[in-house]
Design a protein around this motif. Structure first.
Motif, PDB file in Angstrom:
ATOM      1  N   GLU A 213       0.822  -1.212   0.000  1.00  0.00           N
ATOM      2  CA  GLU A 213       0.000   0.000   0.000  1.00  0.00           C
ATOM      3  C   GLU A 213       0.857   1.263   0.000  1.00  0.00           C
ATOM      4  OE1 GLU A 213      -2.480  -3.126   2.258  1.00  0.00           O
ATOM      5  OE2 GLU A 213      -0.364  -2.589   2.012  1.00  0.00           O
ATOM      6  N   ALA A 214       1.979   1.242   0.739  1.00  0.00           N
ATOM      7  CA  ALA A 214       2.809   2.441   0.848  1.00  0.00           C
ATOM      8  C   ALA A 214       3.355   2.872  -0.506  1.00  0.00           C
ATOM      9  CB  ALA A 214       3.959   2.184   1.822  1.00  0.00           C
ATOM     10  N   GLN A 215       3.621   1.919  -1.383  1.00  0.00           N
ATOM     11  CA  GLN A 215       4.119   2.258  -2.717  1.00  0.00           C
ATOM     12  C   GLN A 215       3.015   2.865  -3.580  1.00  0.00           C
ATOM     13  OE1 GLN A 215       5.031  -1.019  -5.323  1.00  0.00           O
ATOM     14  NE2 GLN A 215       6.793   0.023  -6.238  1.00  0.00           N
ATOM     15  N   VAL A 216       1.771   2.475  -3.306  1.00  0.00           N
ATOM     16  CA  VAL A 216       0.664   2.871  -4.174  1.00  0.00           C
ATOM     17  C   VAL A 216       0.031   4.198  -3.766  1.00  0.00           C
ATOM     18  CG1 VAL A 216      -1.678   2.220  -4.896  1.00  0.00           C
ATOM     19  CG2 VAL A 216       0.135   0.506  -4.837  1.00  0.00           C
ATOM     20  N   ARG A 217      -0.102   4.445  -2.470  1.00  0.00           N
ATOM     21  CA  ARG A 217      -0.888   5.606  -2.006  1.00  0.00           C
ATOM     22  C   ARG A 217      -0.479   6.928  -2.656  1.00  0.00           C
ATOM     23  NH1 ARG A 217      -0.628   3.075   3.217  1.00  0.00           N
ATOM     24  NH2 ARG A 217      -2.670   2.200   3.758  1.00  0.00           N
TER      25      ARG A 217
END
Length: 751
Positions: A213-217
């Motif tokens: 998720e951290a890469q996408v947000r």
């Protein structure tokens, strides 16, 4: 002339007598970002950043307007999509299936509007399941709905060093028409510029192969007519507001269709059985099906069945599923590299599990971890797509992933360690099975018994035995192969009463063959007699009547050799039960077996066996048309069993009394004593509830319904017959259930 933003900001800060650090503290904008602005590296910060700075500097309306205008002037003017930048990858042109998921994505695209929150869909699933293919196919299908461009970025989430957020933003901004020298150096500023550019556009973004998720947000637009499709082997359940679209394997028809699309109709239509088998051996996994199809294309002389034959060898299947730079094992390896610690051990050792699904306790036994650590490990494997969890507490391998796990187990763990893990797992399964079975014979397990599962009730014991049936049966087979005969006899010895409650399982004959064989190997003729009797019962359930009778008589012979009167009684009782009820030729044997069994049970003082034999004897009397005799015997047995001095296990005696009362009621039916029949059926059902064997209860309900109908109590009859049909259907007696359904249909309609 509009001032440059950087010099203007510096002059305003100095006029306010603030350092960069003080302005950062007051505005919430980072020191690094303010420094970049003042140096001119970031010429056009976003509106909310400018407003925060203006508030902290306490600017007048005129100064605020000047700062806002300077920021607006410094922002790059988008030139539109840049050809060749973040282009969608090529499609193979043979996309097949996924109709439901495509429709979901199409409906989501319709929700994308200029004043709405940006639409996000997260497609997840195991390696090779077709996530990228679905995302790219969807983007091409919806391209006309997004006239400002469809863009694609591979986030390389399974690489040792995934694509950084800053690099992904740089690529997307350049694709949106921002020149590289106008791209802010600060990551937050890049993300802000990206969101600002998309706010006024209608674009579709594919973020493929995300790590987490951290890469996408930072790559998700906040609002606007934009749709983002994210793919990942992880579920990315932490993405707020994203529509989750988990992918499973293709259906049989879809997998066959994909193979045909790759290879061509001529070869697949010539060998439909081979196509079905090949798809099945590929586990209906799109990547595996594609590799198989590519191998066939490169070998025009092969038939589909020939390739299926090669894949039939499990030891070579993964190795064979490779074509060029495509390989199923390599795809799984990328996920496996992400796993560490207990999850890595669990992944390998769960390949030892015989059942198609398993729970947390089994993983704990195999890894030596506690339940919480084992559950965390399984959930980590689900997150990476190496397991699926079809419902709470149960986990499943894809067939090819299981083969990969087995390969890793063989490569990474010594033979002795693997064998020790297998024996530990199987010993645990047999221990729990034995304790669970005793709930139906002796009551609750010993208070000192401890395990990774709780068996605090008959229901919990039944649920465990049924859920783990495949697993403990394979453990029983292994114990028999290892010559652990005493263990086999002991475990099966606790399961005979439970077997009556789970007749439809279909494996009881094998269970009792294993246990009677183990007793014979031990030279224990008494235990052999016991287990031959149970084997006779299992054969009767399968309607193998002649074998069942012969097996019971073998049990009788063994019991006579050791002089055990009780087991002689049970052998004759099972011989009676083995005889087909529709045959008049066996009637005399039935009367003889059941009468002698009852006499032997009385001689042995067996309070549980006696009513069983008398119930069978009454059934034989009814078949002979001797209904008055059946009633007389039934009343006598009921009086005997209701004597407070009558012994035996309360639950088993209650069941036996219920069975006798049911036979008594059926005899009253034949004599048209309807009121007596209703009364005895009600009493029978009350007693049978202590050990509710479905077919016995179902037949009692059917008889009750018939008696109630004769008395004109139609709604009560309807209720009893409805319950009878349900129970008989549930225990696999479909023909009887169908007859009950006909009887229901013959009832008058409600007034």
């Amino acid at each position: 002339m509009v001032s440059s933003f950087g010099p203007l900001l510096r002059s305003l800060r100095q006029a306010a007598h603030l350092t960069i650090e003080e302005l950062s503290h007051a505005s919430g904008v980072s020191v690094r970002a303010i420094g970049s602005m003042e140096r001119g590296a970031s010429r056009g910060p976003q509106q909310r950043t400018v407003q925060a700075l203006a508030e902290a500097l306490r600017l007048s309306d005129e100064q605020r307007a000047e700062l806002v205008e300077a920021a607006r002037a410094g922002r790059p003017r988008p030139r539109g999509p840049v050809p060749g930048a973040c282009e969608l990858p090529r499609e193979a042109g043979d996309f097949t299936g996924r109709a439901r998921e495509l429709e979901t994505l199409r409906l989501l695209a319709e929700q994308a509007g200029p004043r709405e929150a940006a639409v996000v869909a997260s497609i997840s699933g195991t390696a090779g399941i077709g996530k990228t293919a679905l995302a790219v196919h969807t983007a091409r299908q919806l391209a006309e709905e997004f006239p400002d461009g469809c863009f694609y970025v591979d986030l390389r989430g399974m690489d040792s060093a995934p694509l950084t957020v800053a690099t992904a933003l740089l690529r997307l901004l350049k694709a949106l028409g921002v020149t590289e020298r106008r791209v802010p150096s600060d990551e937050e500023e890049r993300a802000g510029l990206y969101r600002a550019l998309l706010a006024d556009r209608r674009c579709l973004i594919v973020l493929d192969n995300a790590a987490d998720e951290a890469q996408v947000r930072p790559l998700l637009p906040a609002s606007g007519a934009v749709m983002t499709i994210v793919t990942s082997r992880r579920s990315l359940s932490g993405l707020e507001g994203a529509r989750q679209i988990p992918l499973g394997q293709l259906t049989d028809q879809e997998a066959a269709g994909l193979l045909q699309a790759i290879v061509g109709g001529k070869r697949t239509e010539a060998d439909p059985d081979g196509v079905a088998r090949l798809a099945r051996l590929c586990g209906n996994l799109p990547l595996a099906v594609r590799i198989a199809g590519n191998r066939l294309l490169s070998r025009p002389g092969w038939t589909v069945s020939q390739l299926a034959g090669r894949l039939g060898d499990e030891e070579r299947r993964l190795e064979s599923l490779a074509a060029g730079d495509l390989a199923v094992a390599a795809a799984f390896a990328l996920s496996y590299r992400q796993v560490s610690g207990t999850a890595r051990v669990a992944f390998r050792r769960l390949a030892l599990a015989a059942a198609p699904d398993f729970g947390v306790p089994l993983a704990a036994v195999l890894t030596g971890a506690d339940l919480y650590e084992a559950e965390d490990a399984l959930e980590e494997l689900v997150e990476l797509g190496l397991l699926t969890s079809p419902y709470a507490g149960r986990y499943v391998f894809h067939d090819l992933v299981r083969l990969y796990a087995r390969t890793q187990l063989e490569q990474e763990e010594p033979v002795a360690v693997r064998q020790e893990a297998r024996v530990r797992m199987e010993s645990w399964l047999l221990d729990v099975a034995g304790v669970a079975g005793r709930w139906f014979k002796d009551g609750a397990p010993p208070p000192e018994w401890r395990s990774t599962v709780t068996l605090d009730s008959r229901q919990e014991a039944s649920d465990w035995l049924q859920t783990e049936g495949t697993a403990w049966l394979e453990a029983l087979r292994s114990a028999a192969r290892r010559g652990e005969h005493a263990t086999v006899v002991e475990v099966v010895g606790s399961l005979d009463w439970f077997a009556d409650l789970w007749r439809p399982w279909g494996h009881w004959r094998e269970v009792f063959e294993l246990s009677s064989g183990a007793a014979r190997a031990m030279g224990d003729r008494l235990q052999e007699a016991v287990h031959l009797n149970w084997l006779s019962w299992a054969l009767t359930v399968e309607r193998r009547h002649e074998e069942a009778e012969a097996t019971a008589l073998r049990g009788l012979e063994a019991a006579r050799e050791v002089g055990d009167v009780r087991q002689q009684g049970w052998a004759l009782a099972y011989a009676s039960e083995a005889l087909p009820r529709a045959s008049t030729e066996t009637l005399e044997r039935d009367l003889d077996y059941s009468r002698r069994a009852a006499e032997l049970f009385l001689q042995a003082g067996d309070a549980e066996g006696y009513p069983q034999a008398m119930m069978r004897h009454m059934s034989a009397l009814r078949r002979a048309g001797r209904f008055e005799d059946a009633v007389e015997h039934g009343l006598s047995v009921v009086a005997t069993m209701r004597d407070p001095a009558y012994g035996g296990s309360s639950a088993m005696v209650s069941y036996g009394l219920g069975a006798v009362l049911s036979q008594l009621a059926h005899a009253c039916l034949a004599l048209e004593r309807w009121e007596d029949a209703v009364e005895f059926f009600h009493q029978a059902l009350g007693e049978l509830s202590a050990h509710p064997i479905l077919q016995v209860v179902g037949r009692a309900q059917r008889g009750l319904g018939g008696a109630l109908r004769q008395l004109g109590r139609i709604e009560e009859a309807r209720k009893a017959l409805t319950e009878a049909a349900r129970l008989l259907e549930e225990c696999g007696l479909t023909e009887e259930a169908a007859k009950v359904a006909e009887e229901l249909g013959d009832l008058p309609d409600p007034a």
